[in-house]
Design a protein around this motif. Structure first.
Motif, PDB file in Angstrom:
ATOM      1  N   LEU A  29     -67.200 -64.197 -17.344  1.00  0.00           N
ATOM      2  CA  LEU A  29     -66.415 -63.149 -17.999  1.00  0.00           C
ATOM      3  C   LEU A  29     -64.913 -63.385 -17.916  1.00  0.00           C
ATOM      4  O   LEU A  29     -64.428 -64.092 -17.040  1.00  0.00           O
ATOM      5  CB  LEU A  29     -66.702 -61.810 -17.327  1.00  0.00           C
ATOM      6  CG  LEU A  29     -68.050 -61.169 -17.579  1.00  0.00           C
ATOM      7  CD1 LEU A  29     -68.202 -59.938 -16.691  1.00  0.00           C
ATOM      8  CD2 LEU A  29     -68.188 -60.787 -19.059  1.00  0.00           C
ATOM      9  N   CYS A  30     -64.207 -62.736 -18.833  1.00  0.00           N
ATOM     10  CA  CYS A  30     -62.753 -62.615 -18.715  1.00  0.00           C
ATOM     11  C   CYS A  30     -62.504 -61.801 -17.457  1.00  0.00           C
ATOM     12  O   CYS A  30     -63.054 -60.714 -17.294  1.00  0.00           O
ATOM     13  CB  CYS A  30     -62.219 -61.869 -19.940  1.00  0.00           C
ATOM     14  SG  CYS A  30     -60.536 -61.256 -19.754  1.00  0.00           S
ATOM     15  N   ILE A  31     -61.695 -62.322 -16.551  1.00  0.00           N
ATOM     16  CA  ILE A  31     -61.523 -61.607 -15.285  1.00  0.00           C
ATOM     17  C   ILE A  31     -60.500 -60.472 -15.397  1.00  0.00           C
ATOM     18  O   ILE A  31     -60.260 -59.758 -14.447  1.00  0.00           O
ATOM     19  CB  ILE A  31     -61.159 -62.563 -14.135  1.00  0.00           C
ATOM     20  CG1 ILE A  31     -59.797 -63.218 -14.374  1.00  0.00           C
ATOM     21  CG2 ILE A  31     -62.238 -63.633 -13.956  1.00  0.00           C
ATOM     22  CD1 ILE A  31     -59.228 -63.820 -13.123  1.00  0.00           C
ATOM     23  N   ILE A  32     -59.909 -60.317 -16.575  1.00  0.00           N
ATOM     24  CA  ILE A  32     -58.965 -59.213 -16.774  1.00  0.00           C
ATOM     25  C   ILE A  32     -59.681 -57.951 -17.271  1.00  0.00           C
ATOM     26  O   ILE A  32     -59.508 -56.876 -16.728  1.00  0.00           O
ATOM     27  CB  ILE A  32     -57.840 -59.606 -17.766  1.00  0.00           C
ATOM     28  CG1 ILE A  32     -57.171 -60.915 -17.327  1.00  0.00           C
ATOM     29  CG2 ILE A  32     -56.805 -58.495 -17.896  1.00  0.00           C
ATOM     30  CD1 ILE A  32     -56.632 -60.914 -15.915  1.00  0.00           C
ATOM     31  N   CYS A  33     -60.518 -58.093 -18.328  1.00  0.00           N
ATOM     32  CA  CYS A  33     -61.180 -56.900 -18.874  1.00  0.00           C
ATOM     33  C   CYS A  33     -62.647 -56.809 -18.459  1.00  0.00           C
ATOM     34  O   CYS A  33     -63.260 -55.758 -18.588  1.00  0.00           O
ATOM     35  CB  CYS A  33     -61.061 -56.859 -20.394  1.00  0.00           C
ATOM     36  SG  CYS A  33     -61.926 -58.214 -21.220  1.00  0.00           S
ATOM     37  N   ALA A  34     -63.222 -57.902 -17.990  1.00  0.00           N
ATOM     38  CA  ALA A  34     -64.642 -57.961 -17.617  1.00  0.00           C
ATOM     39  C   ALA A  34     -65.549 -57.536 -18.758  1.00  0.00           C
ATOM     40  O   ALA A  34     -66.650 -57.052 -18.533  1.00  0.00           O
ATOM     41  CB  ALA A  34     -64.917 -57.123 -16.370  1.00  0.00           C
ATOM     42  N   ALA A  66     -59.470 -65.998 -19.183  1.00  0.00           N
ATOM     43  CA  ALA A  66     -59.208 -64.724 -19.865  1.00  0.00           C
ATOM     44  C   ALA A  66     -59.770 -64.822 -21.288  1.00  0.00           C
ATOM     45  O   ALA A  66     -59.916 -65.919 -21.822  1.00  0.00           O
ATOM     46  CB  ALA A  66     -57.715 -64.457 -19.912  1.00  0.00           C
ATOM     47  N   CYS A  67     -60.074 -63.684 -21.895  1.00  0.00           N
ATOM     48  CA  CYS A  67     -60.529 -63.696 -23.282  1.00  0.00           C
ATOM     49  C   CYS A  67     -59.297 -63.771 -24.193  1.00  0.00           C
ATOM     50  O   CYS A  67     -58.162 -63.550 -23.746  1.00  0.00           O
ATOM     51  CB  CYS A  67     -61.374 -62.464 -23.599  1.00  0.00           C
ATOM     52  SG  CYS A  67     -60.471 -60.908 -23.618  1.00  0.00           S
ATOM     53  N   ALA A  68     -59.528 -64.075 -25.484  1.00  0.00           N
ATOM     54  CA  ALA A  68     -58.413 -64.254 -26.411  1.00  0.00           C
ATOM     55  C   ALA A  68     -57.569 -62.984 -26.489  1.00  0.00           C
ATOM     56  O   ALA A  68     -56.333 -63.037 -26.519  1.00  0.00           O
ATOM     57  CB  ALA A  68     -58.948 -64.617 -27.785  1.00  0.00           C
ATOM     58  N   SER A  69     -58.234 -61.828 -26.492  1.00  0.00           N
ATOM     59  CA  SER A  69     -57.497 -60.587 -26.673  1.00  0.00           C
ATOM     60  C   SER A  69     -56.609 -60.277 -25.448  1.00  0.00           C
ATOM     61  O   SER A  69     -55.445 -59.905 -25.600  1.00  0.00           O
ATOM     62  CB  SER A  69     -58.498 -59.476 -27.016  1.00  0.00           C
ATOM     63  OG  SER A  69     -58.182 -58.298 -26.379  1.00  0.00           O
ATOM     64  N   CYS A  70     -57.136 -60.473 -24.252  1.00  0.00           N
ATOM     65  CA  CYS A  70     -56.304 -60.240 -23.054  1.00  0.00           C
ATOM     66  C   CYS A  70     -55.153 -61.244 -22.987  1.00  0.00           C
ATOM     67  O   CYS A  70     -54.045 -60.897 -22.579  1.00  0.00           O
ATOM     68  CB  CYS A  70     -57.137 -60.326 -21.779  1.00  0.00           C
ATOM     69  SG  CYS A  70     -58.194 -58.895 -21.527  1.00  0.00           S
ATOM     70  N   ASN A  71     -55.432 -62.459 -23.401  1.00  0.00           N
ATOM     71  CA  ASN A  71     -54.408 -63.491 -23.380  1.00  0.00           C
ATOM     72  C   ASN A  71     -53.257 -63.143 -24.335  1.00  0.00           C
ATOM     73  O   ASN A  71     -52.083 -63.306 -24.015  1.00  0.00           O
ATOM     74  CB  ASN A  71     -55.035 -64.829 -23.775  1.00  0.00           C
ATOM     75  CG  ASN A  71     -54.296 -66.001 -23.148  1.00  0.00           C
ATOM     76  OD1 ASN A  71     -53.267 -65.824 -22.504  1.00  0.00           O
ATOM     77  ND2 ASN A  71     -54.825 -67.196 -23.359  1.00  0.00           N
TER      78      ASN A  71
END
Ligand code: ZN
Length: 278
Positions: A29-34, A66-71
């Motif tokens: 997972l993206c560790i920012i938004c999970a 991270a996912c594209a959106s969080c990035n």
């Protein structure tokens, strides 16, 4: 870097490489938004904290998934964070309408300037900044109101990535924490905070200018995911004139004597800066 500090960082780096490899293999997972897959890399600390001219051969950035959106959100907010540092630390030269003479401050100032000159990004970044314009009460001129600049995303992602690294892959956001972000900690509350941490604490330093000091409650003592982190940015010339942020994350799902740690924090620390998602 002092030798022990360097060794400590080398150990952290080995741990980091292994963790990142595992994460890619299992499409973690993206560790920012999970919420989405973490298939892009973001940097710890954000690169804007240490402009190129402030880096030396010992400075290595770590990356995290991270996912594209969080990035994407992150790059806008990291830019605003660099404006905050530049303005926050450069008050004196701004007042005098001059370029800063201190080399660290000048580097931060130029970094913020240069991001407004990048053709691909300049318009969007100027539009972003306009949201935070106000009148300087002393001069009556337009000025960026730094108290309004958002920094919650950038500061919490630093803490989330440190937590992920430190725990060997636990994702803080998955515990659904509430966050308290303050410029200082009320020392009368320190006992409560320390009671729930106990376990491990450490520093990560970059170039002697950016320090993250963190303490983490260990999952096995019933306070999993409780984390306190202070971030400190200062110039080479002065540690005293730095900028500080204190962050505390308390998960809703961690129960202490039947009461959620988040609820206890609410009572002790007052309203959260960021509420849990649900
Ligand atoms: Zn994400």
């Amino acid at each position: 870097m002092a030798t022990s500090e360097k060794e400590q960082f080398q150990t952290l780096k080995r741990k980091h490489h292994q963790l990142l490899r595992e994460w890619r293999r299992k499409r973690g997972l993206c560790i920012i938004c999970a919420a989405s897959e973490g298939n892009e890399d973001d940097h710890l600390p954000p690169k804007v904290l240490l402009p190129k001219s402030l880096r030396n051969q010992n400075i290595e950035f770590l990356t995290y998934p991270a996912c594209a959106s969080c990035n994407r959100i992150s790059s806008d907010e990291d830019f605003l964070f660099s404006v905050l540092l530049s303005i926050g630390l450069n008050q004196e030269s701004i007042r005098l309408d001059q370029e800063p003479s201190d080399s660290d401050l000048l580097a931060l100032y130029r970094q913020a300037q240069c991001q407004l000159e990048d053709e691909a990004e300049a318009e969007r970044r100027k539009t972003l900044l306009r949201r935070y314009l106000g009148k300087d009460p002393r001069t009556g001129r337009d000025a960026i109101d730094i108290l309004k600049l958002p920094l919650n995303h950038t500061t919490t992602k630093i803490v989330k990535s440190i937590y992920w690294l430190h725990t060997g892959g636990d994702v803080l956001e998955a515990h659904n924490p509430g966050w308290w972000i303050r410029p200082f900690i009320d020392t009368s509350k320190i006992n409560f905070i320390e009671k729930h941490l106990k376990v491990s604490n450490a520093d990560i330093q970059w170039g002697g200018r950016f320090i993250a000091h963190y303490t983490i409650g260990h999952p096995t003592n019933g306070v999993g995911g409780f984390i306190s982190c202070s971030l400190h940015f200062y110039t080479n010339r002065s540690t005293a004139k730095g900028m500080n942020w204190y962050l505390i994350a308390a998960p809703v799902n961690t129960l202490i004597n039947g009461v959620s740690l988040y609820e206890q924090c609410l009572q002790i620390l007052g309203p959260a800066t960021i509420e849990p998602r649900k």
